[in-house]
Design a protein around this motif. Structure first.
Motif: not given
Length: 416
Positions: A121-127
């Motif tokens: 479930g770690w989440s990242y931005s589009h960058e």
């Protein structure tokens, strides 16, 4: 294309038709070591260096048209996800969660507000910035800034998206050099993507690619397809810095562009050469870029082992006023079921060459003046890889000097 450049090409076509030998000062091309197509160590150098230090065509903007759209790109030997960010930028990220390495994008393509690893479930931005860690209380002093997804160099030329794994590489436009200006007439900012297909071919990737670097074979292999609309005796080869090259051959008098092209809108800014000649660029290391006023059909060659490759075909064109499935198709038949006849002719011969290769042979491959674009490619490959890293028996001698690189033109100094 400037009038000066156009006039020079016409002069060169006349020169090529009239010569009885290679230009007097053109270098003798030493035989090409045949083991460059069979040696495992050389293949590893290609994978580890050649495809890691050069600009590679990865996608078309139509494939990720809006912010949040993403597409996986794994064919270059590393897991990559291309993402359209909210500000309009396109980012190329290594598709590997910074936690325990699961892909953050499992689907081939889609649209999301953020990239979330399906494992923990770690989440990242589009960058690629790490935005949230589930159960962060269980991690002591986690440095989230150091745990962003790895970002690769990603730049566009029109709607074409290129990726480079080398953070120190020159920018895309500098790498392409004069090609940027020469392609300006083809309106890459507005051409739509009609199709993109892949075919597995049983040969070394360079064998398949090199069929597109010379017209010497055209009367034999393409006698009823390409040969009638390409005057091979007037073909002009040009060599560019960085391993790029171009061929331009006039369409014989009495012949026109293939009839199927008249069904589609043309590119109004395309110039005289596009309308009266067959022209094709080789963009180092693995892209072939034919250009005419109706379609832009790139074709790429990707290694898939020493003796197998993937041929990736594209068709782009001006807006044809219909959905993507009904646009032009340069390279396939039966809606992508098989390659076109011209492509099959090259593929069949490439696979036959691979089957006949003897990996134990140390006999070199003699190349003619008309096949010099192949030599230029190999000489440029050694410059990128570094001659010191290549076994001595596999090296190519750097005999094509800068005097023969565009914009220099020794052929027009006098008769060959």
């Amino acid at each position: 294309m400037s009038q000066q450049h156009l006039q020079q090409l016409r002069q060169l076509m006349a020169y090529e038709a009239s010569r009885n030998a290679p230009p007097a000062d053109f270098p003798r091309l030493p035989p090409l070591p045949s083991a460059r197509y069979t040696d495992a160590a050389f293949h590893a150098l290609e994978q580890d260096i050649l495809f890691r230090k050069t600009w590679l065509l990865a996608a078309h903007l139509d494939e990720i048209p809006e912010p949040g759209c993403f597409q996986r790109w794994d064919i270059a030997g590393a897991p990559v996800v291309l993402v359209h960010a909210d500000n309009g930028d396109i980012h190329a990220l290594i598709n590997r969660c910074s936690h325990r390495g699961a892909p953050v994008a499992m689907d081939e393509r889609g649209k999301r507000k953020r990239l979330t690893c399906p494992y923990h479930g770690w989440s990242y931005s589009h960058e690629g910035e790490l935005l949230a860690v589930r159960e962060s209380r269980d991690f002591a002093a986690l440095d989230t800034e150091a745990l962003s997804l790895q970002r690769l160099r990603c730049e566009r030329l029109g709607k074409l998206i290129f990726v480079n794994f080398d953070p120190q590489a020159v920018n895309l436009r500098e790498s392409l050099g004069a090609l940027v200006e020469e392609w300006a007439e083809f309106d890459l900012d507005n051409c739509r993507l009609s199709r993109r297909d892949r075919f597995s071919v049983r040969c070394n990737w360079k064998i398949a690619m090199e069929a597109n670097l010379e017209v010497y074979h055209v009367p034999s292999i393409h006698g009823k397809t390409v040969s009638p609309v390409l005057d091979a005796r007037r073909n002009v080869n040009s060599f560019y810095p960085g391993g790029h090259s171009r061929m331009v051959a006039p369409i014989p008098e009495g012949h026109a562009q293939p009839a199927w092209t008249s069904r589609w809108p043309d590119i109004p800014t395309a110039g005289d050469i596009a309308r009266t000649c067959t022209q094709s660029y080789s963009v180092f290391p693995n892209l072939v870029m034919p250009l005419n006023q109706f379609v832009i059909p790139p074709i790429q060659f990707w290694p898939d082992g020493i003796d197998q490759c993937i041929v990736e075909t594209w068709t782009m064109a001006p807006d044809w006023g219909a959905d993507t499935d009904r646009g032009p198709d340069m390279w396939t038949e039966d809606d992508g079921a098989r390659p076109s006849r011209v492509l099959r002719e090259d593929i069949d011969m490439s696979e036959a060459i691979q089957a006949a290769l003897d990996p134990r042979s140390n006999r070199g491959i003699p190349l003619s003046y008309q096949e010099a674009r192949i030599y230029h490619w190999h000489q440029s490959a050694d410059a990128v890889v570094g001659a010191a890293q290549i076994p001595e028996g596999l090296r190519v001698q750097p005999v094509l000097e800068d005097a023969w690189l565009h914009p220099n033109e020794p052929r027009l100094r006098g008769p060959g």
